[in-house]
Write a protein that holds these residues in place. Structure first.
Motif, PDB file in Angstrom:
ATOM      1  N   GLU A 243       0.825  -1.211   0.000  1.00 34.60           N
ATOM      2  CA  GLU A 243       0.000   0.000   0.000  1.00 34.60           C
ATOM      3  C   GLU A 243       0.855   1.256   0.000  1.00 34.60           C
ATOM      4  OE1 GLU A 243      -2.552  -0.335   3.338  1.00 34.60           O
ATOM      5  OE2 GLU A 243      -3.945  -1.740   2.359  1.00 34.60           O
ATOM      6  N   ARG A 246       2.083   1.677  -3.514  1.00 32.61           N
ATOM      7  CA  ARG A 246       0.982   2.172  -4.342  1.00 32.61           C
ATOM      8  C   ARG A 246       0.721   3.651  -4.067  1.00 32.61           C
ATOM      9  NH1 ARG A 246      -4.933   0.273  -2.887  1.00 32.61           N
ATOM     10  NH2 ARG A 246      -4.383   1.687  -1.174  1.00 32.61           N
ATOM     11  N   ASN A 247       0.720   4.020  -2.804  1.00 28.19           N
ATOM     12  CA  ASN A 247       0.471   5.416  -2.461  1.00 28.19           C
ATOM     13  C   ASN A 247       1.584   6.342  -2.947  1.00 28.19           C
ATOM     14  OD1 ASN A 247      -1.902   4.660  -1.171  1.00 28.19           O
ATOM     15  ND2 ASN A 247      -0.883   4.411   0.823  1.00 28.19           N
ATOM     16  N   ILE A 250       1.179   6.052  -7.366  1.00 28.80           N
ATOM     17  CA  ILE A 250      -0.032   6.628  -7.976  1.00 28.80           C
ATOM     18  C   ILE A 250       0.022   8.157  -8.009  1.00 28.80           C
ATOM     19  CG2 ILE A 250      -2.515   6.908  -7.637  1.00 28.80           C
ATOM     20  CD1 ILE A 250      -2.666   4.011  -6.863  1.00 28.80           C
TER      21      ILE A 250
END
Length: 348
Positions: A243, A246-247, A250
């Motif tokens: 996560e 991804r954070n 993105i």
């Protein structure tokens, strides 16, 4: 009188008879009635003075008349009818008392020593697993009258009610919740349920706190549960890392997309404005052309030559302006590599 005087002696017929003795005579001096009344009055004053009592700041006074509650007094100095008519009980209403479930404190020193009580600590969860829980309940007196007279052996009652409430709450939970993230919820639910039970008993007790001391699987399966917990921690760590990646990615991609979009919009605006400018310029030239066609045509030809041949020196000879006898020769002094009349080299 000596002890030997109490020995039984045989009487007639072989039986025993009690010894005969006489009490000593006490002669009191003759007292006047005034002295007797004074002594009696003094005793009465002392008896009445014994009815004064003090209620401490952390206490409440419960006045009983022949065993029945008649009044509750606040901290301070008070008076009641002395014994045997009235008595006063003074419970400490601000003192926080403690009940232990699942263990007992043997020595509160440093380090403290505890004894496990398995009959209280082993409980069944909602998913039919056994869990070992130690609990501490802190309470204080809310209503001293109810606390003293409604329930007998109140500490045992609080302990039994707390154990029942905890078993009910644990019976609705999965073992994973009890071991990890559900401890605070279990404490709060147990506190609310325990308070409602004691209120139903009219016990006059306020539950200050319910604290889980130790929550773990039974000792026989503790190692297996630790392995499972480690695997879950690894899973949570990997999920958090993914996560986090991804954070981080993105927003970066979104930023690049926004940059491309802004550049495309700027390019579009530039082209549109340039096209609009060219169109406006063409319209202006068209108006000038309509006014003076020959002049405008020549100007367009000259501007086009200037744009096409920007680095070359150009000589323009206008026809029909008195130069019919002009010899079309090159300027010898300005050819490539030859100096001009001033002595400077020229490049074409």
């Amino acid at each position: 009188m000596a002890w030997d005087d109490f020995h039984f002696r045989k009487g007639f017929g072989g039986g025993y008879r009690r010894p005969s003795f006489r009490l000593p005579r006490v002669r009191l001096a003759q007292l006047s009635p005034q002295v007797l009344w004074a002594m009696l009055g003094g005793l009465v004053v002392i008896w009445l003075a014994s009815g004064a009592y003090i209620v401490g700041p952390d206490q409440r006074g419960i006045v009983l008349r022949f065993g029945q509650h008649i009044a509750t007094t606040d901290p301070g100095v008070h008076w009641h009818w002395p014994y045997p008519f009235e008595t006063v009980l003074r419970p400490k209403v601000t003192e926080v008392q403690r009940v232990e479930i699942g263990f007992r404190t043997i020595d509160p020193g440093s380090p403290a020593r505890y004894a496990d009580v398995a009959s209280e600590s082993l409980m069944l969860t909602g998913d039919e697993n056994i869990i070992d829980i130690d609990l501490v309940v802190q309470y204080r007196i809310a209503d001293p009258t109810k606390f003293l007279f409604r329930v007998r052996h109140l500490p045992d009652t609080v302990k039994s009610a707390a154990e029942a409430a905890l078993r009910e709450v644990i019976g609705r939970r999965r073992i994973d919740e009890a071991l990890t993230v559900g401890k605070l919820d279990i404490q709060e639910e147990t506190k609310v349920l325990l308070q409602s039970i004691l209120n139903a008993y009219d016990a006059g007790v306020y539950i200050v706190a319910v604290q889980l001391q130790d929550v773990q699987p039974p000792k026989q399966v503790l190692d297996a549960f630790k392995d499972v917990a480690s695997a879950r921690e690894d899973r949570s760590r990997l999920i958090n890392e993914a996560e986090g990646y991804r954070n981080a990615v993105i927003p970066e991609v979104r930023g690049k997309v926004e940059t491309v979009l802004r550049e495309a919009e700027a390019y579009r605006e530039e082209k549109i404005r340039r096209a609009q400018g060219e169109a406006q310029r063409f319209l202006q030239i068209l108006q000038e052309y309509r006014k003076a066609r020959d002049v405008t045509r020549k100007r367009l030809v000259l501007e086009t030559l200037e744009e096409v041949l920007p680095q070359m020196e150009k000589i323009i000879i206008e026809e029909g302006v008195g130069n019919t006898n002009l010899l079309p020769v090159l300027p010898l002094g300005k050819r490539d590599g030859l100096p001009d009349l001033d002595g400077n080299s020229q490049q074409r």
